[in-house]
Write an enzyme that holds these catalytic residues in place. Sequence first.
Site, PDB file in Angstrom:
ATOM      1  CB  CYS A  65      -0.460  -0.375   1.262  1.00 59.92           C
ATOM      2  SG  CYS A  65      -2.071   1.480   1.450  1.00 59.92           S
ATOM      3  CB  CYS A  69      -2.506   4.405   7.661  1.00 61.44           C
ATOM      4  SG  CYS A  69      -2.968   5.275   6.509  1.00 61.44           S
ATOM      5  CB  CYS A  72      -1.626   0.037   7.615  1.00 60.72           C
ATOM      6  SG  CYS A  72      -2.340  -1.782   7.007  1.00 60.72           S
ATOM      7  CB  CYS A 109     -15.596  -7.320   4.125  1.00 59.86           C
ATOM      8  SG  CYS A 109     -15.324  -5.481   4.027  1.00 59.86           S
ATOM      9  CB  CYS A 142     -19.598  -5.210   3.304  1.00 57.22           C
ATOM     10  SG  CYS A 142     -18.735  -2.934   3.798  1.00 57.22           S
ATOM     11  CB  CYS A 202     -19.185   0.141   7.793  1.00 52.33           C
ATOM     12  SG  CYS A 202     -18.370  -1.076   8.522  1.00 52.33           S
ATOM     13  NE  ARG A 272     -19.117  -7.141  11.987  1.00 53.05           N
ATOM     14  CZ  ARG A 272     -19.815  -6.063  11.334  1.00 53.05           C
ATOM     15  NH1 ARG A 272     -19.134  -4.501  10.723  1.00 53.05           N
ATOM     16  NH2 ARG A 272     -20.661  -6.001  10.617  1.00 53.05           N
TER      17      ARG A 272
END
Length: 400
Positions: A65, A69, A72, A109, A142, A202, A272
């Site tokens: 990626c 972040c 992560c 998801c 999702c 979400c 969740r």
Amino acid sequence: MDLLNTLVDKGLRRELPTREEALAVLATSDDDLLDVVAAAGKVRRHWFGRRVKLNYLVNLKSGLCPEDCSYCSQRLGSEAGILKYTWLKPGEASQAAAAGLAGGAKRVCLVASGRGPTDRDVDRVSQTIKAIKDGNEGVEVCACLGLLSDGQAERLREAGADAYNHNLNTSESTYGEITTTHTYADRVDTVQKAHAAGLSPCSGLIAGMGESDADLVDVVFSLRELDPDSVPVNFLIPFEGTPLAKEWNLTPQRCLRILAMVRFVCPDVEVRIAGGREVHLRTMQPLALNLANSIFLGDYLTSEGQAGKADLEMIADAGFEVEGADQVTLPEHRAGAGGCHQGADTGCHDSAAGGCREGAGVCGSAPAEPAAEPVAANEPRTDLVAVRRRGAGTDLAPNA
């Protein structure tokens, strides 16, 4: 406690607590913890009964990626030894999803690392959505692909997506300390795009990154204002090879207080327990079901989770029941508000702790390990962080 009676009354009326009340929940003592759980449990049962929604993650594209972040394992510059692979084919993704659905999940998801999808990526995910829905009647899907450009949410909705996940993660005032390659406002914009397109929105948070109680309350109040259908609560998994690898700030008691605070602020929303469930709640996981009405089944994006069979046994032993495919997740006043509104997923393109199921724990069919030595309270449990080596992107069967 007068505080808890007040919060229960407000929760049953869907009335927003004050910031002072939310902060007071986080400041309660361990002696009062069971009272806090019982009070928040009354709100949870009022809106969701004893149902637990099961969700299943499929990591469509792992690692590499370009975003930075700090939490992560898939971030730019990450040295975590995770699986790295490019896009799964629609058939491969559908096959991976089938394992979770067979285990009792009602929502899949589809997650992909990266800043956000290209139009070609949206086409690719659209084909995957079709493949999953063609083979599994009634399944909810999702998408979680990062920041959305104009028109992409509408295309995903037309392709059959029911929901879209994108987490705020932390308070606006501290966001720049966690990520520099995009902004808090970018995240808010994507959640709003998904909502406007008719996708069930979400959005959630990550706890344990060194934030203050005020930061936690700030982000949960911001989420309440955005009005998502689902709020995933993630607990940081300090992956070795990431900037936050040494941030072991959570205890099971702290996690329960955070979940209770979220339930009081977002009483009628699907809460969740997402990343870090096994790592930080550990043997207290069943107690957390009194606060949250949704979990993931099996493994996470880049780390291994508790065996799916153990999840099901935990739900039954705690006196809860798995939500059926024919049951509507959300209360009637929310379910009829537009979009899919059958609940929402918690995957996200942030892997190591955020929004996706990035926990660890007992490995599905792995041989039993020797009994561990007792670990002192608040001691880092690095032994519970296991990189995923099965399921999507491998030749081994998934843990579901």
